[in-house]
Design a protein around this motif. Sequence first.
Motif, short mmCIF file in Angstrom:
data_model
loop_
_atom_site.label_atom_id
_atom_site.label_comp_id
_atom_site.label_asym_id
_atom_site.label_seq_id
_atom_site.Cartn_x
_atom_site.Cartn_y
_atom_site.Cartn_z
N ARG A 7 129.42 21.77 -9.61
CA ARG A 7 129.83 21.94 -10.84
C ARG A 7 129.34 22.92 -11.67
N THR A 8 128.03 22.84 -12.15
CA THR A 8 127.31 23.48 -13.11
C THR A 8 126.53 24.80 -12.29
N GLY A 9 126.44 25.05 -11.09
CA GLY A 9 125.57 25.93 -10.36
C GLY A 9 124.19 25.78 -10.62
N GLU A 10 123.56 24.82 -11.41
CA GLU A 10 122.15 24.51 -11.59
C GLU A 10 121.59 24.13 -10.31
N ALA A 11 120.28 24.56 -10.07
CA ALA A 11 119.55 24.13 -8.68
C ALA A 11 118.25 23.60 -9.19
N THR A 12 117.83 22.64 -8.55
CA THR A 12 116.56 21.81 -8.64
C THR A 12 115.70 22.02 -7.11
N HIS A 13 114.53 22.31 -7.13
CA HIS A 13 113.76 22.57 -6.13
C HIS A 13 112.68 21.48 -5.96
N GLN A 14 112.05 21.17 -4.77
CA GLN A 14 111.15 20.23 -4.42
C GLN A 14 110.38 20.86 -3.28
N LEU A 15 108.98 20.53 -3.42
CA LEU A 15 108.10 20.88 -2.37
C LEU A 15 107.60 19.50 -1.59
N TYR A 16 108.27 19.12 -0.73
CA TYR A 16 108.21 18.17 0.07
C TYR A 16 107.16 17.98 1.16
N VAL A 17 106.46 16.76 1.37
CA VAL A 17 105.39 16.67 2.04
C VAL A 17 105.27 15.40 2.83
N SER A 18 105.06 15.67 4.11
CA SER A 18 104.60 14.57 5.08
C SER A 18 103.48 14.20 5.57
N ASP A 19 102.45 13.13 5.19
CA ASP A 19 101.37 13.16 5.45
C ASP A 19 100.84 11.94 6.25
N SER A 20 100.15 12.21 7.40
CA SER A 20 99.77 10.99 8.12
C SER A 20 98.37 11.10 8.36
N TYR A 21 97.42 9.97 8.30
CA TYR A 21 96.24 10.13 8.30
C TYR A 21 95.43 8.56 8.59
N PHE A 22 94.36 8.65 9.05
CA PHE A 22 93.45 7.45 9.36
C PHE A 22 92.58 7.17 7.92
N GLY A 23 92.07 5.99 7.80
CA GLY A 23 91.23 5.73 6.63
C GLY A 23 92.12 4.75 5.75
N GLY A 74 106.01 17.16 14.54
CA GLY A 74 106.91 16.50 13.48
C GLY A 74 106.05 15.96 12.37
N THR A 75 104.70 15.74 12.42
CA THR A 75 103.78 15.24 11.43
C THR A 75 103.30 16.12 10.81
N ASN A 76 102.53 15.83 9.44
CA ASN A 76 101.71 16.59 8.74
C ASN A 76 102.46 18.03 8.33
N PHE A 77 103.44 17.72 7.81
CA PHE A 77 104.29 19.22 7.42
C PHE A 77 104.57 19.01 6.32
N TYR A 78 105.08 20.34 5.62
CA TYR A 78 105.67 20.53 4.12
C TYR A 78 106.91 21.28 4.41
N CYS A 79 107.89 21.40 3.40
CA CYS A 79 109.02 22.34 3.55
C CYS A 79 109.57 22.32 1.96
N LEU A 80 110.41 23.34 1.75
CA LEU A 80 110.95 23.56 0.50
C LEU A 80 112.37 22.75 0.66
N ARG A 81 112.75 22.09 -0.59
CA ARG A 81 114.02 21.48 -0.41
C ARG A 81 114.63 21.96 -1.72
N SER A 82 116.10 22.15 -1.76
CA SER A 82 116.56 22.60 -2.97
C SER A 82 117.96 21.78 -2.85
N PHE A 83 118.50 21.51 -4.12
CA PHE A 83 119.76 20.79 -4.48
C PHE A 83 120.51 21.53 -5.59
N LEU A 84 121.72 21.88 -5.00
CA LEU A 84 122.61 22.86 -5.89
C LEU A 84 123.82 21.95 -6.41
N ASP A 85 123.66 21.84 -7.66
CA ASP A 85 125.00 21.39 -8.21
C ASP A 85 126.34 22.10 -8.30
#
Length: 192
Positions: free
Chosen positions: A76-92, A63-74
């Motif tokens: 009322r309007t039928g409009e959709a917005t999308h995101q490329l979501y990233v979780s990044d864990s690291y040393f340094g 469950g670490t160092n992954f990405y996924c697509l997320r979408s949000f549909l309104d």
Amino acid sequence: MTFCRRSLFALCLSTALTACAQLAPGSGAARPVVLAREDLAPGYIGFIGPKAQHAPPFLDTPGTNFYCLRSFLDRRTGEATHQLYVSDSYFGAEQGWNAARDSTGAQLPFVPVSSDEIACEDRCSYVEEFAATLSDSKMRASRDGLAVTFVSGAGNEKTIIVTGDRIAAQFAAVDARRNPAQPRAAFGMTPP
């Protein structure tokens, strides 16, 4: 290695709240499964695509160092917005991810979600969550896949490649709710 309780709690909580789906179980090639959630915000339906690794799991933690697509549909309007979501864990040194661009170099709206120090004893480790907002038209024009490059304040870059099958699965889920085959019956009404 010893972890601060607060930092470990923040890591666990952020991992639990990312709300990305897993790949569908089954034999043969896994097909992307997109979950629809109607409880995220009033008036919106959230669509959460399956996780994919962009780097090996941090400290072999699932469950670490992954990405996924997320979408949000309104609704009322039928409009959709999308995101490329990233979780990044690291040393340094802390990266401070703060910008995104598409494969043509065009800037994309960057969404900082969270940034936490996991531990800083022998060497520091961090978890950052962030997203790039993708317009509906940009996503529809990228049916064969797309690449988004994230840029950090430390000068590093991370390119995430989203395959066409993930984009197609995301649109199939969004479009099914945007244009339902049959409208839902109003509460308390029965057909004649």
